[in-house]
Design a protein around this motif. Structure first.
Motif, PDB file in Angstrom:
ATOM      1  N   ASP A  58       0.831  -1.207   0.000  1.00 46.30           N
ATOM      2  CA  ASP A  58       0.000   0.000   0.000  1.00 46.30           C
ATOM      3  C   ASP A  58       0.865   1.256   0.000  1.00 46.30           C
ATOM      4  O   ASP A  58       0.573   2.234  -0.704  1.00 46.30           O
ATOM      5  CB  ASP A  58      -0.917   0.015   1.235  1.00 46.30           C
ATOM      6  CG  ASP A  58      -2.044  -0.983   1.125  1.00 46.30           C
ATOM      7  OD1 ASP A  58      -2.225  -1.553   0.028  1.00 46.30           O
ATOM      8  OD2 ASP A  58      -2.734  -1.218   2.140  1.00 46.30           O
ATOM      9  N   TYR A  59       1.933   1.207   0.785  1.00 44.76           N
ATOM     10  CA  TYR A  59       2.840   2.364   0.870  1.00 44.76           C
ATOM     11  C   TYR A  59       3.437   2.681  -0.501  1.00 44.76           C
ATOM     12  O   TYR A  59       3.437   3.847  -0.937  1.00 44.76           O
ATOM     13  CB  TYR A  59       3.954   2.076   1.877  1.00 44.76           C
ATOM     14  CG  TYR A  59       5.049   3.119   1.881  1.00 44.76           C
ATOM     15  CD1 TYR A  59       4.862   4.346   2.517  1.00 44.76           C
ATOM     16  CD2 TYR A  59       6.252   2.882   1.218  1.00 44.76           C
ATOM     17  CE1 TYR A  59       5.860   5.313   2.509  1.00 44.76           C
ATOM     18  CE2 TYR A  59       7.253   3.840   1.206  1.00 44.76           C
ATOM     19  CZ  TYR A  59       7.058   5.054   1.845  1.00 44.76           C
ATOM     20  OH  TYR A  59       8.044   6.010   1.818  1.00 44.76           O
ATOM     21  N   PHE A  96       0.774   4.227  -2.896  1.00 40.45           N
ATOM     22  CA  PHE A  96       0.484   5.644  -2.673  1.00 40.45           C
ATOM     23  C   PHE A  96       1.725   6.519  -2.876  1.00 40.45           C
ATOM     24  O   PHE A  96       1.607   7.687  -3.253  1.00 40.45           O
ATOM     25  CB  PHE A  96      -0.084   5.851  -1.266  1.00 40.45           C
ATOM     26  CG  PHE A  96      -1.503   5.382  -1.130  1.00 40.45           C
ATOM     27  CD1 PHE A  96      -2.549   6.111  -1.707  1.00 40.45           C
ATOM     28  CD2 PHE A  96      -1.807   4.211  -0.454  1.00 40.45           C
ATOM     29  CE1 PHE A  96      -3.866   5.677  -1.592  1.00 40.45           C
ATOM     30  CE2 PHE A  96      -3.123   3.777  -0.346  1.00 40.45           C
ATOM     31  CZ  PHE A  96      -4.157   4.501  -0.914  1.00 40.45           C
ATOM     32  N   CYS A 141       1.748   9.729  -5.274  1.00 41.53           N
ATOM     33  CA  CYS A 141       2.184  11.005  -4.697  1.00 41.53           C
ATOM     34  C   CYS A 141       3.287  11.643  -5.522  1.00 41.53           C
ATOM     35  O   CYS A 141       3.264  12.846  -5.782  1.00 41.53           O
ATOM     36  CB  CYS A 141       2.644  10.773  -3.261  1.00 41.53           C
ATOM     37  SG  CYS A 141       3.299  12.248  -2.437  1.00 41.53           S
ATOM     38  N   TYR A 147      -4.147  13.534  -1.063  1.00 42.00           N
ATOM     39  CA  TYR A 147      -4.592  12.384  -0.286  1.00 42.00           C
ATOM     40  C   TYR A 147      -3.554  11.259  -0.333  1.00 42.00           C
ATOM     41  O   TYR A 147      -3.236  10.644   0.691  1.00 42.00           O
ATOM     42  CB  TYR A 147      -5.936  11.858  -0.789  1.00 42.00           C
ATOM     43  CG  TYR A 147      -6.331  10.542  -0.153  1.00 42.00           C
ATOM     44  CD1 TYR A 147      -6.843  10.510   1.142  1.00 42.00           C
ATOM     45  CD2 TYR A 147      -6.155   9.335  -0.835  1.00 42.00           C
ATOM     46  CE1 TYR A 147      -7.180   9.309   1.747  1.00 42.00           C
ATOM     47  CE2 TYR A 147      -6.483   8.124  -0.245  1.00 42.00           C
ATOM     48  CZ  TYR A 147      -6.999   8.116   1.035  1.00 42.00           C
ATOM     49  OH  TYR A 147      -7.321   6.924   1.639  1.00 42.00           O
ATOM     50  N   ALA A 148      -2.999  11.014  -1.548  1.00 43.61           N
ATOM     51  CA  ALA A 148      -2.002   9.949  -1.735  1.00 43.61           C
ATOM     52  C   ALA A 148      -0.753  10.235  -0.899  1.00 43.61           C
ATOM     53  O   ALA A 148      -0.188   9.326  -0.262  1.00 43.61           O
ATOM     54  CB  ALA A 148      -1.639   9.801  -3.203  1.00 43.61           C
ATOM     55  N   SER A 187      -0.590  12.115   1.811  1.00 45.60           N
ATOM     56  CA  SER A 187      -0.955  12.000   3.218  1.00 45.60           C
ATOM     57  C   SER A 187      -1.034  10.530   3.642  1.00 45.60           C
ATOM     58  O   SER A 187      -0.562  10.145   4.710  1.00 45.60           O
ATOM     59  CB  SER A 187      -2.301  12.686   3.453  1.00 45.60           C
ATOM     60  OG  SER A 187      -2.745  12.479   4.768  1.00 45.60           O
ATOM     61  N   ARG A 188      -1.626   9.733   2.748  1.00 51.86           N
ATOM     62  CA  ARG A 188      -1.751   8.288   3.021  1.00 51.86           C
ATOM     63  C   ARG A 188      -0.379   7.618   3.058  1.00 51.86           C
ATOM     64  O   ARG A 188      -0.135   6.709   3.862  1.00 51.86           O
ATOM     65  CB  ARG A 188      -2.622   7.655   1.931  1.00 51.86           C
ATOM     66  CG  ARG A 188      -2.920   6.171   2.107  1.00 51.86           C
ATOM     67  CD  ARG A 188      -3.739   5.909   3.331  1.00 51.86           C
ATOM     68  NE  ARG A 188      -4.036   4.490   3.469  1.00 51.86           N
ATOM     69  CZ  ARG A 188      -4.222   3.866   4.608  1.00 51.86           C
ATOM     70  NH1 ARG A 188      -4.133   4.543   5.749  1.00 51.86           N
ATOM     71  NH2 ARG A 188      -4.498   2.583   4.658  1.00 51.86           N
ATOM     72  N   GLN A 189       0.511   8.087   2.204  1.00 53.07           N
ATOM     73  CA  GLN A 189       1.886   7.548   2.167  1.00 53.07           C
ATOM     74  C   GLN A 189       2.582   7.769   3.513  1.00 53.07           C
ATOM     75  O   GLN A 189       3.199   6.861   4.072  1.00 53.07           O
ATOM     76  CB  GLN A 189       2.691   8.223   1.047  1.00 53.07           C
ATOM     77  CG  GLN A 189       4.164   7.816   1.016  1.00 53.07           C
ATOM     78  CD  GLN A 189       5.032   8.814   0.288  1.00 53.07           C
ATOM     79  OE1 GLN A 189       4.532   9.716  -0.383  1.00 53.07           O
ATOM     80  NE2 GLN A 189       6.332   8.659   0.414  1.00 53.07           N
ATOM     81  N   GLU A 212       1.157   8.324   6.419  1.00 49.09           N
ATOM     82  CA  GLU A 212       0.455   7.550   7.440  1.00 49.09           C
ATOM     83  C   GLU A 212       0.916   6.095   7.436  1.00 49.09           C
ATOM     84  O   GLU A 212       1.170   5.494   8.490  1.00 49.09           O
ATOM     85  CB  GLU A 212      -1.051   7.624   7.168  1.00 49.09           C
ATOM     86  CG  GLU A 212      -1.899   6.955   8.234  1.00 49.09           C
ATOM     87  CD  GLU A 212      -3.384   6.980   7.894  1.00 49.09           C
ATOM     88  OE1 GLU A 212      -4.115   6.134   8.439  1.00 49.09           O
ATOM     89  OE2 GLU A 212      -3.799   7.835   7.085  1.00 49.09           O
ATOM     90  N   LEU A 213       1.065   5.529   6.246  1.00 47.54           N
ATOM     91  CA  LEU A 213       1.518   4.135   6.106  1.00 47.54           C
ATOM     92  C   LEU A 213       2.980   3.975   6.530  1.00 47.54           C
ATOM     93  O   LEU A 213       3.365   2.951   7.103  1.00 47.54           O
ATOM     94  CB  LEU A 213       1.339   3.666   4.652  1.00 47.54           C
ATOM     95  CG  LEU A 213      -0.107   3.429   4.219  1.00 47.54           C
ATOM     96  CD1 LEU A 213      -0.209   3.343   2.710  1.00 47.54           C
ATOM     97  CD2 LEU A 213      -0.649   2.150   4.861  1.00 47.54           C
ATOM     98  N   LYS A 269       2.957   3.668  10.220  1.00 47.39           N
ATOM     99  CA  LYS A 269       2.432   2.358  10.612  1.00 47.39           C
ATOM    100  C   LYS A 269       3.480   1.266  10.440  1.00 47.39           C
ATOM    101  O   LYS A 269       3.609   0.377  11.290  1.00 47.39           O
ATOM    102  CB  LYS A 269       1.188   2.018   9.780  1.00 47.39           C
ATOM    103  CG  LYS A 269      -0.063   2.733  10.231  1.00 47.39           C
ATOM    104  CD  LYS A 269      -1.282   2.202   9.473  1.00 47.39           C
ATOM    105  CE  LYS A 269      -2.573   2.828   9.994  1.00 47.39           C
ATOM    106  NZ  LYS A 269      -3.773   2.289   9.322  1.00 47.39           N
TER     107      LYS A 269
END
Length: 202
Positions: free
Chosen positions: A113-114, A117, A121, A128-129, A131-133, A135-136, A139
């Motif tokens: 997933d990282y 995104f 990005c 969004y991509a 930001s999600r990158q 966040e991942l 994690k």
């Protein structure tokens, strides 16, 4: 020529310092009393010393004989404990492998997933991509800190090692020399400690 001589001199000093200083041992010099009437007293000291040594040697050999029996008993107890710990270790290893499989599966899922995104990005600068990158990424970092640890395998006891440790508790020193020295002085004799060089003597 001068430089060569200086180098050899320094080398000699280095080798001398590397060898260390002289090592000494202390030995007692026994001077018999001038009065010959004390001879029976000195003889009695010698007999006490020899009896002490014989008793000490007998005690030492008795201790050695007892070592094998004690070591075998201790070994059997430790072996039983080891087998119990080994069963627990095998159960913990099976659980660890299950946890590790789940961990690796989760890590792969997050990593895939990282990278997905991350690509969006970089290529499209999608908010969004990106930001999600991030966040991942956090994690994945947290997950790596939670990686399961392999359980520690118990150490199998060694009979010879136990025998060696117990043998070290058997002593040949029963203080016989101190008893003799005290007796010798009480008979009128004189003991003078003398220092002898045994290593790196000049």
């Amino acid at each position: 020529m001068l430089r060569k001589g200086l180098f050899l001199g320094l080398l000699g000093l280095f080798l001398l310092s590397a060898c260390g200083g002289p090592e000494y041992i202390i030995k007692n010099h026994y001077i018999l009393p001038a009065d010959t009437s004390s001879s029976p007293c000195i003889k009695d000291c010698q007999e006490k010393f020899e009896n002490c040594q014989k008793a000490c040697e007998a005690q030492y050999h008795a201790c050695l004989s007892d070592v094998r029996q004690k070591a075998t008993s201790l070994y059997e107890k430790e072996l039983k404990k080891y087998r119990e710990e080994l069963n627990i270790y095998q159960d913990e290893t099976n659980l660890f492998q299950q946890k590790l499989a789940l961990y690796l599966e989760k890590l792969k899922e997050l990593s895939d997933d990282y990278h997905f995104f991350e690509k969006i990005c970089q290529e499209k600068q999608d908010k969004y991509a990106c930001s999600r990158q991030e966040e991942l990424k956090k994690k994945i970092s947290r997950l790596k800190q939670e990686k399961p640890s392999h359980p520690l395998k118990p150490v199998e006891p060694d009979l010879e090692d136990i025998i060696k440790k117990l043998t070290a508790t058997c002593s040949r020193d029963c203080g016989c020399q101190k008893i003799y020295d005290h007796c010798f002085i009480s008979c009128g004799g004189t003991i003078i400690p003398e220092k002898f060089c045994v290593e790196n003597c000049q």
